[in-house]
Enzyme design. Sequence first.
Site, PDB file in Angstrom:
ATOM      1  N   CYS A  60       0.479   2.641  -8.232  1.00  0.00           N
ATOM      2  CA  CYS A  60      -0.540   1.628  -8.549  1.00  0.00           C
ATOM      3  C   CYS A  60      -0.003   0.813  -9.718  1.00  0.00           C
ATOM      4  CB  CYS A  60      -1.888   2.277  -8.854  1.00  0.00           C
ATOM      5  SG  CYS A  60      -1.868   3.549 -10.138  1.00  0.00           S
ATOM      6  N   ARG A  72      -4.722   5.567 -10.440  1.00  0.00           N
ATOM      7  CA  ARG A  72      -5.333   5.494  -9.111  1.00  0.00           C
ATOM      8  C   ARG A  72      -4.465   6.190  -8.069  1.00  0.00           C
ATOM      9  NH1 ARG A  72      -6.283  -0.902  -8.744  1.00  0.00           N
ATOM     10  NH2 ARG A  72      -4.532  -0.859 -10.213  1.00  0.00           N
TER      11      ARG A  72
END
Length: 455
Positions: free
Chosen positions: A409, A414
């Site tokens: 990410c 994430r």
Amino acid sequence: MVLQRKALLFLLLGSFLLLAACSNSNAAGKSKETDKKETTDVFQTIKTDDLKANLGKEDWVIVDTRSNDAFNGWALDGVKRGGHIKGAVDFSANWLKVKVDKKDKKLKEALKSKGISTDKKVVLYDANGKDAQTVAEYLKNNGFKNIYKFDVKEWAANQDLALESYPNYEMLASSTWVNDLINNKNNGNPYKIFEVSWGDEAKDYKKGHIPGAVHINTDEVEEGPVWNRLKDKKLEKFALKNGITTDTTVVLYGSDSMPAFRVAVILKYMGVSDVRVLNGGFASWKNAGFQVEKKVNSKKSVASFGAVVPANPNYIIDLPEAKTILADKNTGTLVDIRSWDEFIGKISGYDYIEAKGRPAGSVWGHAGSDSSHLEDFRSIDDTMRNGSEILSMWEKDGINADKKLAFYCGTGWRAAEVLFYADVLGLKNITLYDGGWNEWSMDPSNPVEKGAPNK
């Protein structure tokens, strides 16, 4: 004579009042009886053989209304086997209780995406006799007519009937399991519970936390400007300071689960064999009604980690390995876990990252509305999304789960959460590209793409 008339009038008046009272009493009784009928379960029940006969039919949809934990594989509420009926979709009663923005819209979208529609016969199952009723009432109020209820304990008791669990569902801990862990002290084996968030001030931790939990600041495991994990020697010192060894059962959670997943992936890379994240975060603990404490617990150190760090080196890769994957698309995929606008280069997603775009050749793997959210991988109550839906989403975008998948990410948070979910689902050849877009974009010689990819 006058006295007799007064007595007669008094008698007649008393009789009238008595009759009126009886009439009102009967009316009140009928009203209560009517109210009782209105709240009585009027939904049909379905037998096990009938449910089995209608599994897979286009005009039937089987819905698991229990918690996400039960759907994933935990044996809760007295069932003999955990997991969900194969082919069932999930629509948890918990989703109707949480407070979120645009809740009604999100619930309607969930119904549509799962194929729960008014033209179908809908079977709702639970194990506690409450969840299915809650969802049934909601569906009834939204125009559903053909609603059936089923007790999944009957299905779970029959070993000949299939139940489906995620291969590594235990990695996502249920609140009940964590509470049992505390009460039985992990049967004498070492364990640690950590609240994970950024900053030493630990605001969420000090408001209240799981009993015995200790705060971890994410700065303990990563550093700028790239925000990669710390060097291995420093990570070992982090583990020792927090009392973590290779054989310590580690439970991580937070008000926002993303930092917990970040630390979880780093601990697995280091070699901790039993790392778990509380499914749904601290909200799931509070909603279950378990005890909360505000006492600040101190870190307790240990002398030895028990292995050379990293004991699981392939769980996280760096820039050279990411380039190797991009160079041979037949063996693996670099999967972008950012919002669509970040992926196409419309925005960077971060106030400290100026560059926009993506590593050339990477594939969008979905994420959420911005760099702080993962709606595409979470249900309404912030538990893990249905695994079949995640895999189907990737398949539509050309991501082959049988190949090596390296998730990235902006700076690893994430992507770490999605890597953990992939591990829960039993995917084997998976890893985190730690540096992500932040590291990639720092070197202008690294090839970059913008815009929607050509398919």
